[in-house]
Design a protein around this motif. Structure first.
Motif, PDB file in Angstrom:
ATOM      1  N   ALA A  21       0.739  -1.273   0.127  1.00 17.95           N
ATOM      2  CA  ALA A  21       0.044   0.018  -0.032  1.00 17.95           C
ATOM      3  C   ALA A  21       0.985   1.223  -0.167  1.00 17.95           C
ATOM      4  O   ALA A  21       0.268   2.201  -0.113  1.00 17.95           O
ATOM      5  N   GLU A  22       2.008   1.009   0.073  1.00 17.62           N
ATOM      6  CA  GLU A  22       3.150   2.202   0.097  1.00 17.62           C
ATOM      7  C   GLU A  22       2.915   3.182   1.284  1.00 17.62           C
ATOM      8  O   GLU A  22       3.120   4.534   1.258  1.00 17.62           O
ATOM      9  N   GLN A  23       2.743   2.531   2.271  1.00 17.63           N
ATOM     10  CA  GLN A  23       2.430   3.350   3.632  1.00 17.63           C
ATOM     11  C   GLN A  23       3.772   3.587   4.479  1.00 17.63           C
ATOM     12  O   GLN A  23       3.862   4.275   5.053  1.00 17.63           O
ATOM     13  N   ILE A  24       4.242   2.220   4.835  1.00 13.60           N
ATOM     14  CA  ILE A  24       5.236   1.888   5.846  1.00 13.60           C
ATOM     15  C   ILE A  24       6.358   1.637   5.057  1.00 13.60           C
ATOM     16  O   ILE A  24       6.595   0.782   4.345  1.00 13.60           O
ATOM     17  N   ALA A  25       7.599   2.297   5.494  1.00 10.23           N
ATOM     18  CA  ALA A  25       8.791   1.910   5.204  1.00 10.23           C
ATOM     19  C   ALA A  25       9.555   1.351   6.286  1.00 10.23           C
ATOM     20  O   ALA A  25       9.455   1.804   7.432  1.00 10.23           O
ATOM     21  N   ALA A  26      10.226   0.409   6.053  1.00 11.11           N
ATOM     22  CA  ALA A  26      10.903  -0.534   7.088  1.00 11.11           C
ATOM     23  C   ALA A  26      12.269  -0.886   6.765  1.00 11.11           C
ATOM     24  O   ALA A  26      12.282  -1.366   5.668  1.00 11.11           O
ATOM     25  N   PRO A  27      13.375  -0.847   7.602  1.00 13.62           N
ATOM     26  CA  PRO A  27      14.687  -1.178   7.086  1.00 13.62           C
ATOM     27  C   PRO A  27      14.906  -2.730   6.868  1.00 13.62           C
ATOM     28  O   PRO A  27      13.882  -3.340   7.604  1.00 13.62           O
ATOM     29  N   ILE A  28      15.819  -3.321   5.997  1.00 15.88           N
ATOM     30  CA  ILE A  28      15.818  -4.601   5.930  1.00 15.88           C
ATOM     31  C   ILE A  28      17.309  -5.135   6.570  1.00 15.88           C
ATOM     32  O   ILE A  28      18.357  -4.373   6.108  1.00 15.88           O
TER      33      ILE A  28
END
Length: 156
Positions: A21-28
């Motif tokens: 949904a392109e709402q939350i960015a999270a590190p990998i």
């Protein structure tokens, strides 16, 4: 669409991803610790495929006055190798101040020393992805910013 963001570096390359949904960015994590540009591009491409990313955003390091230096030129070379490895265009996104923001986020969470080193580039990628996603929400009909297309293979 699910995006993967890349903070390319000589020693470490950080990655982040967003939800469809392109709402939350999270590190990998873990970060890619590959010094070879070609092997780093292959590792990022493999991560993008594993995570079923539909798009790739690569941080472009610009000087504070908006000009580009040697580091940006190297990143552009990496962008082409990454586009070729992924088989999809790579969006170049201004990454000014992402590392400063990422360091502040880690400091706020009492992450220092080796743990900071292990996460900084991936958190930087998440900050850059967050900025890109905000731009997409605010410009839903706009064409993507500068992209690097993969080279096409000529048939013999």
């Amino acid at each position: 669409m699910k995006w993967i963001a890349v903070d390319y570096g000589d020693a470490r390359t950080g990655l982040a991803e967003c939800d469809p949904a392109e709402q939350i960015a999270a590190p990998i994590t873990p970060q890619i610790e590959e010094k070879s540009m070609n092997r780093a591009a292959q590792a990022v491409a493999a991560a993008a495929f594993r995570r079923q990313a539909g798009g790739v955003v690569l941080g472009l390091p610009k000087n504070m006055d908006g000009t580009e230096g040697a580091r940006a030129a190297k990143t552009r070379r990496f962008a082409q190798r990454l586009a070729d490895a992924c088989g999809m265009p790579v969006v170049l996104w201004d990454e000014r101040r992402t590392t400063v923001s990422a360091a502040a986020i880690l400091a706020e969470n009492d992450t220092f020393g080796q743990k900071r080193k292990e996460r900084l580039d991936s958190v930087s990628a998440a900050v850059l992805l967050d900025g890109f996603l905000a731009w997409r929400r605010n410009h839903p009909d706009a064409a993507l910013p500068e992209t690097v297309a993969p080279h096409t293979q000529k048939e013999e």
